[in-house]
Design a protein around this motif. Structure first.
Motif: not given
Length: 242
Positions: A17-18, A36, A40-41, A158
């Protein structure tokens, strides 16, 4: 600075993710956006069929009409190509990290479907063990246990359904060779010297498609240079921006 008023969007790799960009210190050079991707995230996955163009649409919505430098690592680079395909007027330049122009082979798509089906049944627990050996370079595995642990954490946090969706979306992506061949925008291509997923010849083939491409190879890094060699990656992007 070449792009003083143009943001840089960096899209994360699969299945992270980010936070993979946390050590990349280019915010002093450019407005940096690290969203993201869907699912995700902790972001909502939604009900759309697996398609990277859907993720690209999310990026276009984020930009809200602004031109940007659009880049990403691995899966993120494929989404960047999709943004170029669907909204070329918004792309002022590209940063392609650990990516390739070609579509998956039949065997590659089959491998993705195998992981997707298993992730739907079991969740993300097995994915880190399955992917870590190839995601990181040999030097990172030997000398950077902190990075290995950080990647393991990101992967394990995730959602299984998101992993399955993203695998199928990547498997369905088209060949982008013609798209990139016609892309008259400055492009930075970054690869890790120890990347076994995208070997050097594929990075060179990607660069050969693009008239304004610069290739940077980062020593000691594998498939995730922004995490394995963040200072060197930051320096490469900062120099390119200048």
């Amino acid at each position: 600075m070449r792009f003083p008023d143009t943001p840089l969007v960096l899209l994360h790799a699969f299945p992270l993710d980010h936070r993979m960009w946390d050590e990349v210190g280019v915010a002093e050079h450019v407005e940096l956006l690290t969203p993201d991707q869907r699912g995700f995230g902790g972001t909502p996955l939604g009900t759309d069929a697996p398609d990277l163009d859907t993720v690209a649409a999310d990026v276009v919505e984020l930009l809200d009409g602004r031109r940007a430098l659009v880049g990403g690592c691995s899966m993120g680079s494929y989404v960047a190509m999709s943004v170029l395909r669907t909204a070329p007027e918004l792309v002022a330049g590209l940063v392609l990290v650990s990516g390739r122009a070609t579509a998956d082979t039949e065997a590659g798509r089959a491998n993705r479907e195998t992981m997707a089906a298993r992730a739907e049944q079991e969740g993300a627990g097995f994915v880190a063990d399955a992917m870590l050996p190839a995601l990181l370079g040999a030097e990172t595995h030997e000398r950077r246990p902190d990075v290995v642990a950080a990647v393991r954490t990101l992967v394990s946090e995730q959602d299984g359904a998101t992993i399955a969706w993203a695998q199928r979306a990547m498997g369905a992506r088209p060949d982008s060779s013609d798209l990139l061949r016609g892309a008259d925008v400055p492009t930075l291509i970054v690869r890790g010297e120890q990347d076994t997923l995208i070997p050097a010849e594929e990075a060179d083939a990607l660069a050969a498609l693009m008239p304004k491409a610069e290739v940077v190879t980062l020593a000691g890094a594998g498939h995730l240079p922004p995490m394995e060699a963040p200072e060197e990656f930051t320096g490469a992007v900062a120099r390119w921006l200048e």
